[in-house]
Design an enzyme around this catalytic site. Sequence first.
Site, PDB file in Angstrom:
ATOM      1  N   GLY A 206      95.165  24.500   6.918  1.00  0.00           N
ATOM      2  CA  GLY A 206      94.185  23.543   6.423  1.00  0.00           C
ATOM      3  C   GLY A 206      93.185  23.097   7.476  1.00  0.00           C
ATOM      4  CB  ILE A 207      91.848  19.718   8.218  1.00  0.00           C
ATOM      5  CG1 ILE A 207      91.186  19.445   6.853  1.00  0.00           C
ATOM      6  CG2 ILE A 207      91.072  19.044   9.344  1.00  0.00           C
ATOM      7  CD1 ILE A 207      91.192  17.985   6.443  1.00  0.00           C
TER       8      ILE A 207
ATOM      9  CB  THR B 100      93.214  22.146   2.034  1.00  0.00           C
ATOM     10  OG1 THR B 100      93.945  21.042   1.454  1.00  0.00           O
ATOM     11  CG2 THR B 100      92.209  21.598   3.038  1.00  0.00           C
TER      12      THR B 100
ATOM     13  CE  LYS C 122      94.730  10.118   7.999  1.00  0.00           C
ATOM     14  NZ  LYS C 122      94.793  10.977   9.200  1.00  0.00           N
TER      15      LYS C 122
ATOM     16  CE1 TYR D  55      96.074  10.545   4.640  1.00  0.00           C
ATOM     17  CE2 TYR D  55      94.304   9.511   3.388  1.00  0.00           C
ATOM     18  CZ  TYR D  55      94.734  10.486   4.272  1.00  0.00           C
ATOM     19  OH  TYR D  55      93.841  11.379   4.806  1.00  0.00           O
TER      20      TYR D  55
ATOM     21  CB  VAL E  66     103.301  13.838  15.792  1.00  0.00           C
ATOM     22  CG1 VAL E  66     102.657  15.186  16.058  1.00  0.00           C
ATOM     23  CG2 VAL E  66     103.246  13.475  14.309  1.00  0.00           C
TER      24      VAL E  66
END
Length: 255
Positions: free
Chosen positions: A22-23, A197, A166, A162, A69
Amino acid sequence: MTVMDTFDLTGKVALVTGGSRGIGRAIAQALGEAGAAVAVTARTEDAAEQAAVELRGAGIRSFGIALEVSDAADVERAVIAVSEQFGEIDVLVNNAGISIGGAALEVDDQVWRDVMATNLDGVWFCSRAVARRMSTRGGGTIVNIGSMSAEIVNQPRWQISYLTSKAAVHQLTKGLAAEWAPLGIRVNAIAPGYIHTDMSPVYEPQYKPWCVDPAPMKRAGEPHELGPAVVFLASAASSFMTGSIVTIDGGFTLH
């Protein structure tokens, strides 16, 4: 030095989290085409290495490594491994992220914790680990992948965790930019709009009226359209920018 020379990343080492698809995959490709050696992470070794193989096939020096992460110790391990493999990291792109839908009164607490752990804690852990090393050798650049969702409420799919994560990433970007500027570390972010995507069915009939039609450009973005902006923020072309959030959304947030 010409203006085009300022975009050149030859000799630089870049780390892209969530870079296997994807990105993230498109950003890794763009950084490599600009001359950087690129390390890509994914949650599994196989996914990370497959992306690295594809990048190497395109003539890009690349290395794949598994990384969670949200685990600070695992982040430290990966940063050391990349530095040993390629040399010290000059460019960090914090792309790894997840989105789990659910109405606020119904969503499980674990969803909130999982999204925050990946989308916010992950950016913090990676930024801190890399910046500690950058600070000892004159600086570097960090590019965070935020979202237009930091400023709007996406519909019809509710995703409160989400949105919140962000918005926090955007403020984290600004705070770190101010604090680390004296160390020679620039921290910026891009805020993508709806990007087409495999995981984002923006053109499906139930989503198109909400996700595509309101945008003045009347389409979703493609992952490769984000790469040039990241190269800009990662390179000397943006040498007087830090703490900026660059919105790339086809005009969606104009209305």
